[in-house]
Design a protein around this motif. Structure first.
Motif, PDB file in Angstrom:
ATOM      1  N   GLN A 128       7.140   2.569  46.505  1.00  0.00           N
ATOM      2  CA  GLN A 128       8.397   2.895  47.166  1.00  0.00           C
ATOM      3  C   GLN A 128       8.221   3.014  48.685  1.00  0.00           C
ATOM      4  OE1 GLN A 128      10.215   6.462  45.533  1.00  0.00           O
ATOM      5  NE2 GLN A 128      12.194   5.442  45.505  1.00  0.00           N
ATOM      6  N   MET A 129       7.088   3.560  49.115  1.00  0.00           N
ATOM      7  CA  MET A 129       6.838   3.777  50.539  1.00  0.00           C
ATOM      8  C   MET A 129       6.511   2.487  51.275  1.00  0.00           C
ATOM      9  SD  MET A 129       4.525   7.239  50.185  1.00  0.00           S
ATOM     10  CE  MET A 129       4.112   7.394  51.927  1.00  0.00           C
ATOM     11  N   HIS A 130       5.922   1.533  50.580  1.00  0.00           N
ATOM     12  CA  HIS A 130       5.465   0.301  51.222  1.00  0.00           C
ATOM     13  C   HIS A 130       6.620  -0.686  51.323  1.00  0.00           C
ATOM     14  CE1 HIS A 130       2.606  -2.508  52.738  1.00  0.00           C
ATOM     15  NE2 HIS A 130       1.554  -1.818  52.310  1.00  0.00           N
ATOM     16  N   SER A 131       6.888  -1.164  52.528  1.00  0.00           N
ATOM     17  CA  SER A 131       8.013  -2.073  52.740  1.00  0.00           C
ATOM     18  C   SER A 131       7.594  -3.543  52.737  1.00  0.00           C
ATOM     19  CB  SER A 131       8.708  -1.756  54.076  1.00  0.00           C
ATOM     20  OG  SER A 131       7.800  -1.919  55.159  1.00  0.00           O
ATOM     21  N   ASN A 132       6.288  -3.785  52.796  1.00  0.00           N
ATOM     22  CA  ASN A 132       5.800  -5.161  52.862  1.00  0.00           C
ATOM     23  C   ASN A 132       5.464  -5.664  51.466  1.00  0.00           C
ATOM     24  OD1 ASN A 132       4.328  -7.563  53.288  1.00  0.00           O
ATOM     25  ND2 ASN A 132       3.677  -6.870  55.307  1.00  0.00           N
ATOM     26  N   GLY A 133       6.364  -6.464  50.902  1.00  0.00           N
ATOM     27  CA  GLY A 133       6.163  -6.964  49.558  1.00  0.00           C
ATOM     28  C   GLY A 133       4.942  -7.857  49.430  1.00  0.00           C
ATOM     29  N   LEU A 136       1.920  -5.688  48.912  1.00  0.00           N
ATOM     30  CA  LEU A 136       1.898  -5.190  47.533  1.00  0.00           C
ATOM     31  C   LEU A 136       1.465  -6.292  46.574  1.00  0.00           C
ATOM     32  CD1 LEU A 136       5.226  -3.121  47.413  1.00  0.00           C
ATOM     33  CD2 LEU A 136       2.910  -2.202  47.444  1.00  0.00           C
ATOM     34  N   ALA A 137       1.898  -7.505  46.864  1.00  0.00           N
ATOM     35  CA  ALA A 137       1.599  -8.630  45.976  1.00  0.00           C
ATOM     36  C   ALA A 137       0.124  -9.011  45.977  1.00  0.00           C
ATOM     37  CB  ALA A 137       2.448  -9.840  46.359  1.00  0.00           C
ATOM     38  N   LEU A 138      -0.626  -8.533  46.966  1.00  0.00           N
ATOM     39  CA  LEU A 138      -2.070  -8.785  46.977  1.00  0.00           C
ATOM     40  C   LEU A 138      -2.739  -8.208  45.736  1.00  0.00           C
ATOM     41  CD1 LEU A 138      -2.939  -8.046  50.721  1.00  0.00           C
ATOM     42  CD2 LEU A 138      -2.810 -10.285  49.618  1.00  0.00           C
ATOM     43  N   TYR A 139      -2.112  -7.162  45.183  1.00  0.00           N
ATOM     44  CA  TYR A 139      -2.661  -6.496  44.006  1.00  0.00           C
ATOM     45  C   TYR A 139      -1.793  -6.751  42.771  1.00  0.00           C
ATOM     46  CZ  TYR A 139      -4.816  -4.045  47.914  1.00  0.00           C
ATOM     47  OH  TYR A 139      -5.467  -3.748  49.084  1.00  0.00           O
ATOM     48  N   LEU A 140      -1.048  -7.862  42.808  1.00  0.00           N
ATOM     49  CA  LEU A 140      -0.087  -8.120  41.726  1.00  0.00           C
ATOM     50  C   LEU A 140      -0.769  -8.194  40.359  1.00  0.00           C
ATOM     51  CD1 LEU A 140       2.889  -8.552  41.180  1.00  0.00           C
ATOM     52  CD2 LEU A 140       2.560 -11.005  41.540  1.00  0.00           C
ATOM     53  N   ASN A 141      -1.933  -8.794  40.314  1.00  0.00           N
ATOM     54  CA  ASN A 141      -2.660  -8.883  39.048  1.00  0.00           C
ATOM     55  C   ASN A 141      -2.979  -7.494  38.504  1.00  0.00           C
ATOM     56  OD1 ASN A 141      -4.156 -10.404  36.973  1.00  0.00           O
ATOM     57  ND2 ASN A 141      -5.953  -9.438  37.887  1.00  0.00           N
ATOM     58  N   GLU A 142      -3.398  -6.590  39.406  1.00  0.00           N
ATOM     59  CA  GLU A 142      -3.718  -5.219  38.993  1.00  0.00           C
ATOM     60  C   GLU A 142      -2.463  -4.448  38.581  1.00  0.00           C
ATOM     61  OE1 GLU A 142      -4.932  -6.713  41.611  1.00  0.00           O
ATOM     62  OE2 GLU A 142      -7.113  -6.679  41.360  1.00  0.00           O
ATOM     63  N   TRP A 143      -1.379  -4.634  39.336  1.00  0.00           N
ATOM     64  CA  TRP A 143      -0.107  -3.990  38.967  1.00  0.00           C
ATOM     65  C   TRP A 143       0.285  -4.383  37.543  1.00  0.00           C
ATOM     66  CZ3 TRP A 143       2.483  -0.448  41.897  1.00  0.00           C
ATOM     67  CH2 TRP A 143       2.262  -0.417  43.277  1.00  0.00           C
ATOM     68  N   LYS A 172      10.450  -5.883  45.232  1.00  0.00           N
ATOM     69  CA  LYS A 172       9.683  -5.910  46.478  1.00  0.00           C
ATOM     70  C   LYS A 172       8.758  -7.122  46.573  1.00  0.00           C
ATOM     71  CE  LYS A 172       9.947  -1.230  48.112  1.00  0.00           C
ATOM     72  NZ  LYS A 172       9.288  -0.249  48.977  1.00  0.00           N
ATOM     73  N   CYS A 173       8.279  -7.598  45.439  1.00  0.00           N
ATOM     74  CA  CYS A 173       7.339  -8.728  45.432  1.00  0.00           C
ATOM     75  C   CYS A 173       7.993 -10.001  44.925  1.00  0.00           C
ATOM     76  CB  CYS A 173       6.119  -8.391  44.568  1.00  0.00           C
ATOM     77  SG  CYS A 173       5.200  -6.948  45.094  1.00  0.00           S
ATOM     78  N   HIS A 174       9.297 -10.148  45.140  1.00  0.00           N
ATOM     79  CA  HIS A 174      10.058 -11.236  44.503  1.00  0.00           C
ATOM     80  C   HIS A 174       9.536 -12.631  44.867  1.00  0.00           C
ATOM     81  CE1 HIS A 174      12.262 -12.040  48.284  1.00  0.00           C
ATOM     82  NE2 HIS A 174      12.202 -10.732  48.456  1.00  0.00           N
ATOM     83  N   GLU A 175       8.892 -12.773  46.025  1.00  0.00           N
ATOM     84  CA  GLU A 175       8.425 -14.096  46.429  1.00  0.00           C
ATOM     85  C   GLU A 175       7.281 -14.601  45.553  1.00  0.00           C
ATOM     86  OE1 GLU A 175       7.494 -14.172  50.542  1.00  0.00           O
ATOM     87  OE2 GLU A 175       9.525 -13.682  51.209  1.00  0.00           O
ATOM     88  N   LYS A 176       6.477 -13.674  45.017  1.00  0.00           N
ATOM     89  CA  LYS A 176       5.317 -14.069  44.212  1.00  0.00           C
ATOM     90  C   LYS A 176       5.368 -13.537  42.781  1.00  0.00           C
ATOM     91  CE  LYS A 176       2.289 -14.395  48.241  1.00  0.00           C
ATOM     92  NZ  LYS A 176       1.022 -13.948  48.875  1.00  0.00           N
TER      93      LYS A 176
END
Length: 309
Positions: A128-133, A136-143, A172-176
Motif C-alpha cells: 500500500q505504501m509503495h507507489s512504484n508498481g 513491486l513487480a521485481l518481486y512478483l514471483n515471490e508475491w 499496482k503491478c498491472h503492467e506485468k
C-alpha cells in the motif's frame, strides 16, 4: 533509550541459544524503538542498517513470542523510517524472501495463525505504501508464491487479507501482472466457496481484479464458479458478482470475445430479489450498451438499441 553499546549487545543476544534471552533482547529493542518515536526528527538516531537483517532471522525462531516481537519491531520500523521508497525497497528486498520461506512453500511452515496474519498485514502495508508498481513487480514471483498459499490458508482472516492484497497488487503491478496472474485463479475460485461470506466477497473482488489486470483468458475458467455465486444466500456476495461481471464487460482488453459468456451473468442480476442488485445491474447494463453502441457502425445500432431497450 539504549546506548550504542547496549543496542549492539542486544543485537548480539538475538543469536543466544536461550529463547528467554532472545526474547528479552527483542523486547529491549522494541521498547527502544518505541521510545524513539516520541523524539523529534532532528534528535532521532536511526538503528544501524544491519538491524533488520538480525530481526528477520528471528522469523524462524522456535518461540512464537519471539517471532511475534520481531514482526512488532519490523512494523514499527517501517512506519517510522520507511517514509521514502528507497527505504521501502530495502525492506522489501529483505522481507519478501524471508516471508517466502515461512508462507510460500508447498507446506506453510509458520504454525501460528496470528503470526501468519501479522506477517501478511506488514506485506499489505508495504504494498500500500509503495507507489512504484514496477519496483513491486521485481518481486512478483515471490508475491505470487506467497499468495497462492495464503489465499487457501485455514485461518479465514488470512484468506480475506490475502484476497485484499491480491487486488491491491494486481492494480499496482498491472503492467506485468498478466505474466503470472493465472496461477492465482484456481485458489481464488476455491476460496469463493468459503463458509464465511466476507471471505467469499473478497475472493470474488480479487478474482475480478486478477482477470481484469491479468490474463483475460481466465474468464473462461471463472464464468461457471461466478454463476454459482448467484445462488449465494448473502446479497453482498451476489452484488459483488454483478459488479465484477459488469466491470469485465466495460474494461477487459478483449471483452467482446467473452460477451457471449458474460451476458447471461449480467442479465441474471435483473431477477434478484434485492433492489440494490437489480438497480446496479441496470446501471451496468446501460453502460455496457452505450459502450457497444459507440463501437458499432450506424447500420448495427438499431439492433443494439432493440436488444438493450
Amino acid at each position: 533509550m539504549l546506548t550504542e553499546s547496549e543496542f549492539n549487545r542486544n543485537i548480539v543476544l538475538l543469536t543466544d541459544t536461550n529463547k528467554i534471552t532472545r526474547q528479552k533482547a527483542l523486547q529491549n529493542l522494541c521498547n527502544d524503538l518505541k521510545s524513539s518515536l516520541t523524539i523529534s526528527g532532528d534528535e532521532q538516531t536511526r538503528p544501524p542498517a544491519n538491524t533488520i537483517d538480525s530481526i528477520l532471522k528471528i522469523l524462524s525462531d522456535q518461540a512464537e513470542k519471539n517471532r511475534d516481537l520481531s514482526l512488532t519491531y519490523l512494523s514499527m520500523y517501517i512506519k517510522q523510517y520507511c517514509t521514502d521508497e528507497s527505504n521501502l525497497d530495502k525492506i522489501l528486498s529483505l522481507y519478501i524472501p524471508a516471508l517466502v520461506q515461512r508462507l510460500g512453500m508447498n507446506d506453510i511452515i509458520e504454525p501460528s495463525e496470528e503470526i501468519r496474519l501479522k506477517s501478511l498485514t506488514i506485506l499489505f502495508e508495504l504494498c500500500q505504501m509503495h507507489s512504484n508498481g514496477n519496483k513491486l513487480a521485481l518481486y512478483l514471483n515471490e508475491w505470487i508464491m506467497i499468495l497462492k498459499r495464503t489465499i487457501l490458508d485455514p485461518y479465514p482472516e488470512v484468506r480475506k487479507l490475502s484476497c485484499e492484497l491480491t487486488s491491491k497488487l494486481a492494480q499496482k503491478c498491472h503492467e506485468k501482472f498478466h505474466m503470472m496472474s493465472e496461477s492465482l485463479v484456481k485458489p481464488l475460485i476455491e476460496t469463493m466457496k468459503h463458509q464465511h461470506a466476507k471471505v467469499r466477497l473478497e475472493a470474488i473482488n480479487a478474482l475480478g481484479n486478477v482477470v481484469r489486470y491479468g490474463n483475460n483468458k481466465s474468464v473462461e475458467e471463472s464464468v461457471v464458479p461466478l454463476a454459482q455465486r448467484f445462488f449465494d444466500h448473502t446479497s453482498s456476495v451476489r452484488l459483488a458478482v454483478v459488479n465484477v461481471v459488469g466491470t469485465w464487460m466495460l474494461e477487459l482488453r478483449d471483452r467482446y470475445s467473452y460477451f457471449h459468456m458474460l451476458l447471461p451473468l449480467i442479465l441474471t442480476g435483473y431477477t434478484d430479489e434485492i433492489e440494490e442488485i437489480r438497480e446496479t445491474t441496470d446501471s451496468l447494463w446501460w453502460d455496457v450498451g452505450m459502450i457497444i453502441e459507440l463501437s458499432m457502425n450506424y447500420k448495427n445500432r438499431s439492433i443494439i438499441r432493440f436488444f438493450i431497450f
